[in-house]
Enzyme design. Structure first.
Site, PDB file in Angstrom:
ATOM      1  N   CYS A 401      -3.478   0.391  -6.161  1.00 58.11           N
ATOM      2  CA  CYS A 401      -3.282   1.036  -4.442  1.00 58.11           C
ATOM      3  C   CYS A 401      -2.792   1.615  -4.056  1.00 58.11           C
ATOM      4  O   CYS A 401      -3.137   3.072  -4.448  1.00 58.11           O
ATOM      5  CB  CYS A 401      -3.618  -0.491  -3.363  1.00 58.11           C
ATOM      6  SG  CYS A 401      -4.663  -0.270  -2.091  1.00 58.11           S
ATOM      7  N   HIS A 528      -5.912  -4.745  -6.133  1.00 58.62           N
ATOM      8  CA  HIS A 528      -4.882  -5.781  -6.378  1.00 58.62           C
ATOM      9  C   HIS A 528      -4.967  -6.589  -8.010  1.00 58.62           C
ATOM     10  O   HIS A 528      -6.197  -8.036  -7.565  1.00 58.62           O
ATOM     11  CB  HIS A 528      -4.934  -6.643  -5.536  1.00 58.62           C
ATOM     12  CG  HIS A 528      -3.911  -4.929  -4.152  1.00 58.62           C
ATOM     13  ND1 HIS A 528      -2.478  -5.184  -4.080  1.00 58.62           N
ATOM     14  CD2 HIS A 528      -4.748  -4.527  -3.345  1.00 58.62           C
ATOM     15  CE1 HIS A 528      -3.001  -3.787  -2.921  1.00 58.62           C
ATOM     16  NE2 HIS A 528      -3.832  -3.713  -2.512  1.00 58.62           N
ATOM     17  N   GLU A 530      -3.098  -8.142  -9.131  1.00 57.78           N
ATOM     18  CA  GLU A 530      -2.077  -9.230  -9.311  1.00 57.78           C
ATOM     19  C   GLU A 530      -3.002 -10.029  -8.683  1.00 57.78           C
ATOM     20  O   GLU A 530      -2.439 -11.804  -9.066  1.00 57.78           O
ATOM     21  CB  GLU A 530      -1.013  -9.026  -8.633  1.00 57.78           C
ATOM     22  CG  GLU A 530      -1.078  -8.877  -6.809  1.00 57.78           C
ATOM     23  CD  GLU A 530      -1.469  -7.301  -6.807  1.00 57.78           C
ATOM     24  OE1 GLU A 530      -2.098  -6.249  -7.502  1.00 57.78           O
ATOM     25  OE2 GLU A 530      -1.220  -6.719  -5.918  1.00 57.78           O
TER      26      GLU A 530
HETATM   27  N1  GLN Z   1      -1.750   2.362   2.373  1.00 57.02           N
HETATM   28  C1  GLN Z   1      -3.602   1.994   1.471  1.00 57.02           C
HETATM   29  C2  GLN Z   1      -4.482   2.398   1.834  1.00 57.02           C
HETATM   30  O1  GLN Z   1      -4.551   1.915   3.381  1.00 57.02           O
HETATM   31  C3  GLN Z   1      -3.213   1.632   0.680  1.00 57.02           C
HETATM   32  C4  GLN Z   1      -3.192   0.079   1.132  1.00 57.02           C
HETATM   33  C5  GLN Z   1      -2.508  -0.986  -0.301  1.00 57.02           C
HETATM   34  O2  GLN Z   1      -1.597  -0.605  -0.825  1.00 57.02           O
HETATM   35  N2  GLN Z   1      -2.828  -2.442  -0.249  1.00 57.02           N
HETATM   36  O3  GLN Z   1      -5.335   2.826   1.069  1.00 57.02           O
END
Ligand code: GLN
Length: 609
Positions: A401, A528, A530
């Site tokens: 992300c 994600h 994970e």
């Molecule tokens: N802050 C970034 C976004 O909102 C990444 C979010 C995250 O890593 N979960 O896109």
């Protein structure tokens, strides 16, 4: 439908969640279909607004539910898919009752905690317990309910009252209460003390609930006379007192329960012999193999986790689990080196030179680098430097992300010489916005603009490492939690400069996976991975990172790309099995992360209260 309620007494951090999950594993191993509900007696409607550095990670479900990390535990241990409704909070219950009151559903009655709140709790449990969570049709057989907090907490009173009424509602043979408590040893006398457990059981009975099973946490196995004393004072048969003493890793817990025939005690209370489906002896061969394998691993793999350091290891629980799952599958003992991203920054060289030196030496000494998700400005420059270091030195890198977004920023700045490149999250006025706000719905309405839950990624490059790792699947479904994304207008420029966007959403406008084809292993994912890693089914991207970091990537890629996976379910590529919660106890999680890393991952996988 039958219910197992798990409550906790004496102190928090006993590992109630792992005990409840392990009970689920045991019942599942007996051939029953198991679902779970976690009750959190706090007022937040969900965990989405809670700081991961105070409360632990926000776990994300397929349906976009942002829930307590214990639901992650259940999903991993039981290999199930839960929904947001499987997490009940005081906030959700009150909101629902107040909405009904406003609609006039209570027909002029005075709306009260008893019976309106307590009825709402019971109805909620009954409704949600019926939903299948294992991909099969029809309702599950058993629902394990974990009541958060400790008996005696003011917050949990309406739930205790509701659950007392509920046990009466569902009737004998359908409700089993497991009370998890602590049997400490006082240093002076060296004796196992039963009084705290006696008191917490008395508290429970005072509230109208009598435990059927006692789960006693202790450092060493319980003495027989201690069990006899507990039995007499708590009025629980000795055969229903289960000792959960410290073990070398949490995968031993279901085995510990089985060895003490906890399933027999539970099944007896639940009258399972009387229903048409008779439970069988638990089959736990995979768990046994996995638990002992984890104890025996010798060769290490060193992964630098570059994030915000606050000392609460639970903030990145699923990432740590996914790393562990992958490491065990690749026959490596995981060592996590925590690198606070702020300390990598140039400013730290002047302000905190020692910390700066240490952070860089940890980063340089790692076999692989992982930059997990995150929000906000702090430490971003340090993360960018970590991605740059991995890219320039051919060190395996996985960016999740935010970890993908900062890798894109580094690429734009360093390779494409776009010095001002940035995400509009960090600089709304940047002249080169390479990561931008791309809401799925309204562009003007700021509320609820997070892209949450399961979304599909299509591979548009089939020869890439990630497609191979996912068994040549045409598409994959992974979970998201973000607002910002790679600017699609800049993608052709990036590709020309050598950055490959191998996975995209169905519109082709949202970049889901990046890769540097010339690098040993440099992958970023907007999702994600994970959250869907399981013991026995490690997440493919984590598996790739660990394989690359331990010199096994080629073998893994050959093996995994020969698996033709035509659907979205990532396969376990080598059939090896892996674990879940790094810690048996939440109390442990409140200690600094180093202690987790050194105590658990690095030095023999020790877990204690
Ligand atoms: N802050 C970034 C976004 O909102 C990444 C979010 C995250 O890593 N979960 O896109």
């Amino acid at each position: 439908m039958k219910y197992v309620l798990v409550t906790g007494g004496v102190v928090s951090g006993l590992g109630k969640g792992v005990t409840a999950s392990s009970i689920g594993v045991l019942l599942k191993a007996c051939g029953l279909r198991v679902t779970t509900i976690k009750i959190d007696p706090y007022l937040n409607t969900d965990a989405g607004t809670m700081s991961p550095f105070e409360h632990g990670e926000v776990f994300v479900l397929d349906d976009g539910g942002e829930v307590d990390l214990d639901l992650g535990n259940y999903e991993r241990f039981l290999d199930i898919r839960l929904t947001r409704d499987n997490n009940i909070t005081t906030g959700k219950i009150y909101q629902s009752v107040i909405n009904k009151e406003r609609r006039g559903d209570y027909l002029g009655k005075t709306v009260q905690v008893v019976p309106h709140i307590t009825d709402e709790i019971q109805d909620w449990i009954e409704r949600v317990a019926m939903n299948p969570v294992d991909g099969k049709e029809g309702p599950p057989d058993v629902c394990v309910i974990e009541l958060g907090g400790t008996i005696g907490d003011i917050e949990s009173m309406p739930f205790i009252e509701a659950l007392g009424q509920f046990s009466y509602r569902v009737g004998p043979g359908n409700f089993c209460l497991v009370h998890v408590s602590l049997v400490p040893v006082l240093n002076v006398v060296g004796e196992q003390k039963t009084k705290p457990t006696q008191h917490s059981v008395r508290g429970l009975r005072g509230l109208g609930l009598q435990p059927d099973i006692l789960g006693c946490r202790s450092t060493e196995p319980l003495e027989e006379n201690v069990k006899a004393k507990l039995s007499q004072f708590c009025q629980v048969p000795i055969s229903s007192i289960v000792n959960l003493h410290d073990v070398t890793n949490i995968w031993h817990i279901p085995l510990l329960l089985r060895d003490q025939r906890a399933h027999e005690a539970i099944l007896k209370v639940l009258d399972f012999q009387l229903v048409s489906k008779v439970a069988r002896e638990p089959k736990l061969a995979e768990w046994t193999e996995r638990a002992s394998k984890l104890d025996k691993l010798k060769a290490t793999v060193r992964i630098a986790m570059v994030g915000k350091y606050t000392g609460l290891s639970d903030s990145y629980l699923s990432v740590l689990k996914a790393l562990l799952h992958a490491s065990v599958a690749m026959d490596r003992k995981l060592v996590v080196e925590w690198v606070p991203s702020c300390d990598l920054e140039d400013s730290a060289a002047k302000e905190t030179p020692e910390a700066h030196k240490k952070a860089w030496s940890l980063l340089k000494g790692a076999d692989g680098i992982l930059v997990p998700g995150g929000f906000g400005n702090r430490g971003v420059q340090g993360k960018i430097l970590a991605a740059k270091f991995a890219r320039e030195n051919n060190v395996p890198y996985l960016g999740i992300c935010l970890g993908m977004q900062i890798a894109v920023i580094d690429f734009a700045r360093s390779i494409m010489k776009l010095r001002g490149a940035n995400s509009t999250e960090f600089d709304p006025d940047t002249t080169t916005p390479c990561v931008i706000f791309m809401p799925e719905g309204s562009k003007t309405h700021m509320g609820a603009t997070m892209r949450l839950g399961s979304r599909r990624t299509y591979f548009n490059v089939t020869k890439c490492k990630s497609a191979k790792l996912y068994g040549n699947a045409a598409f994959i479904d992974e979970r998201h939690r973000h607002r910002y994304e790679v600017n699609p207008e800049m993608v052709p420029e990036f590709e020309k400069a050598g950055l490959s966007f191998v996975g995209r959403d169905e519109s082709g406008r949202r970049m889901e996976i990046i890769e540097l084809p010339s690098h040993k292993f440099f992958i970023g994912a907007q999702f994600h991975p994970e959250f869907k890693s399981r013991p026995g089914k490690p997440s493919p991207l984590f598996l790739g990172l660990i394989a690359a970091a331990s010199g096994q990537l080629d073998t893994l890629l050959k093996r995994s790309s020969s698996v033709v996976n035509s659907n979205s379910t990532p396969r376990c590529l080598n059939g090896t099995i892996v674990p879940t919660k790094a810690l048996y106890s939440k109390g442990h999680a409140k200690k600094p992360l180093e202690s987790l890393v050194n105590g658990y991952f690095a030095n023999g996988n020790v877990i204690h209260t």
